[in-house]
Scaffold this motif. Structure first.
Motif, PDB file in Angstrom:
ATOM      1  N   ASN A  57       0.824  -1.197   0.000  1.00 20.08           N
ATOM      2  CA  ASN A  57       0.000   0.000   0.000  1.00 20.08           C
ATOM      3  C   ASN A  57       0.865   1.257   0.000  1.00 20.08           C
ATOM      4  O   ASN A  57       1.902   1.308   0.674  1.00 20.08           O
ATOM      5  CB  ASN A  57      -0.913   0.032   1.236  1.00 20.08           C
ATOM      6  N   GLN A  58       0.415   2.272  -0.709  1.00 20.68           N
ATOM      7  CA  GLN A  58       1.146   3.542  -0.723  1.00 20.68           C
ATOM      8  C   GLN A  58       1.252   4.120   0.677  1.00 20.68           C
ATOM      9  O   GLN A  58       2.246   4.767   1.024  1.00 20.68           O
ATOM     10  CB  GLN A  58       0.454   4.535  -1.659  1.00 20.68           C
ATOM     11  N   ASP A  62       4.528   5.608   2.418  1.00 22.51           N
ATOM     12  CA  ASP A  62       4.535   6.954   2.999  1.00 22.51           C
ATOM     13  C   ASP A  62       4.969   6.903   4.469  1.00 22.51           C
ATOM     14  O   ASP A  62       5.728   7.776   4.938  1.00 22.51           O
ATOM     15  CB  ASP A  62       3.149   7.587   2.895  1.00 22.51           C
ATOM     16  N   ALA A 110      11.070   3.358  -4.898  1.00 25.13           N
ATOM     17  CA  ALA A 110       9.959   3.942  -4.146  1.00 25.13           C
ATOM     18  C   ALA A 110      10.333   4.157  -2.680  1.00 25.13           C
ATOM     19  O   ALA A 110       9.825   5.084  -2.032  1.00 25.13           O
ATOM     20  CB  ALA A 110       8.727   3.046  -4.242  1.00 25.13           C
TER      21      ALA A 110
END
Length: 338
Positions: A57-58, A62, A110
């Protein structure tokens, strides 16, 4: 004089605590920061639920960046697994292997990682094919040189030659310090004795290791001594481990960008009894290495049948040892719990 070498931690060191739910990602990163070990290395499958099959999941990515910033840490490496030999019951074709590596390159990017660790079993042709994409993403693919392989092994020599011929700056190495196992680890011996290995056979194996006796001879002699089961298994550890020479890293130093600080036990007086870190740090300093040494605790699996591993204390002790060897003025310490 303080070394340019930096201290970090592979969160793999805390595998027991994270699996048991005793430490969150924040706990891990905070602990490393308190020890002044600000380089953070992860194994995606351990740290991020769902990687690689489901995805991440982003929000989790984050949160990673938030914690890295909050505790003033630095992303170092994502250690990825390409299990191409047993993929869905069939060998993974070349093109799928390259695509899988590209997927891990994207994930490493990422997370803000400059490096991703490649298993030594991955063919150099796969890594060379993925290298242009790694260059685009600002990632280096570092093959882990791990026992029983070493820098004089034909597979590693072949890799180095192919990497250099490719001309790609995205290809390099990540040495695991377990290849410099100078003595038979006491925690290994203790585990095998708990499994039933007679003391006189354990004595022989430990001495044979220190005398660098060929592993096949040791196994045969243990059989002649009446050793069975665990005794044979203890002797067979010599097939996978040896005291290779740290100085061999010097010829490869331009291609070395991260270090796994493997250790099996840190004593109360900050000594790893089986790996000569004083010699290792001296060689790295001689070669001008200025990257991270990331603690990688693997003694847990050798003691968990007898006691609860305290991975945090073990990592703390290694960080104290490293700080002293690197000439740092302060001793790493954990903050007292509030």
């Amino acid at each position: 004089m303080t070394s340019q070498i930096k201290r970090g931690v592979s969160l793999y060191s805390f595998q027991n605590e994270t699996f048991q739910g005793k430490m969150t990602l924040e706990d891990c990163i905070r602990t490393c920061a308190e020890l002044g070990a600000r380089g953070i290395e992860v194994i995606g499958e351990q740290t991020f639920w769902g990687w690689p099959e489901v995805g991440v999941n982003q929000a989790d990515i984050d949160n990673w960046h938030k914690l890295i910033k909050q505790y003033d840490c630095v992303p170092v490496s994502h250690d990825y697994m390409l299990d191409y030999k047993r993929y869905k019951g069939r060998p993974m074709p070349f093109e799928e292997q390259v695509a899988s590596v590209r997927k891990d390159i994207d994930f490493g990017a990422a997370l803000g990682m400059p490096f991703i660790r490649s298993l030594v079993s991955i063919a150099p042709e796969v890594l060379i094919a993925a290298a242009p994409y790694a260059e685009e993403k600002g990632i280096k693919l570092l093959t882990e040189v791990h026992a029983p392989l070493h820098f004089d092994h034909p597979w590693i020599i072949r890799m180095a030659e192919m990497f250099q011929k490719s001309g790609s700056p995205a290809l390099g190495f990540l040495p695991d310090m377990g290849m410099f196992l100078d003595k038979f680890p006491p925690v290994w011996r203790a585990k095998f004795e708990r499994m039933g290995v007679p003391v006189h056979i354990a004595d022989y194996i430990v001495k044979a290791y220190e005398d660098r006796v060929l592993s096949e001879y040791v196994i045969l002699e243990v059989q002649n001594m009446g050793g069975v089961g665990p005794a044979i298994a203890m002797a067979e550890t010599l097939r996978h481990n040896a005291a290779f020479e740290p100085k061999r890293m010097l010829d490869y130093m331009p291609m070395i960008h991260n270090i796994h600080g493997k250790f099996y036990e840190m004593t109360a007086d900050y000594v790893e009894p089986s790996i000569p870190y004083d010699k290792i740090v001296a060689v790295l300093s001689q070669g001008g290495y200025d990257g991270y040494i990331c603690s990688e605790y693997e003694g847990n699996r050798w003691i968990e049948d007898a006691e609860e591993p305290d991975s945090v204390e073990q990592v703390r002790r290694q960080q104290v040892m490293l700080a002293r060897l690197l000439g740092e003025p302060e001793t790493p310490a954990l903050k007292a719990a509030a």
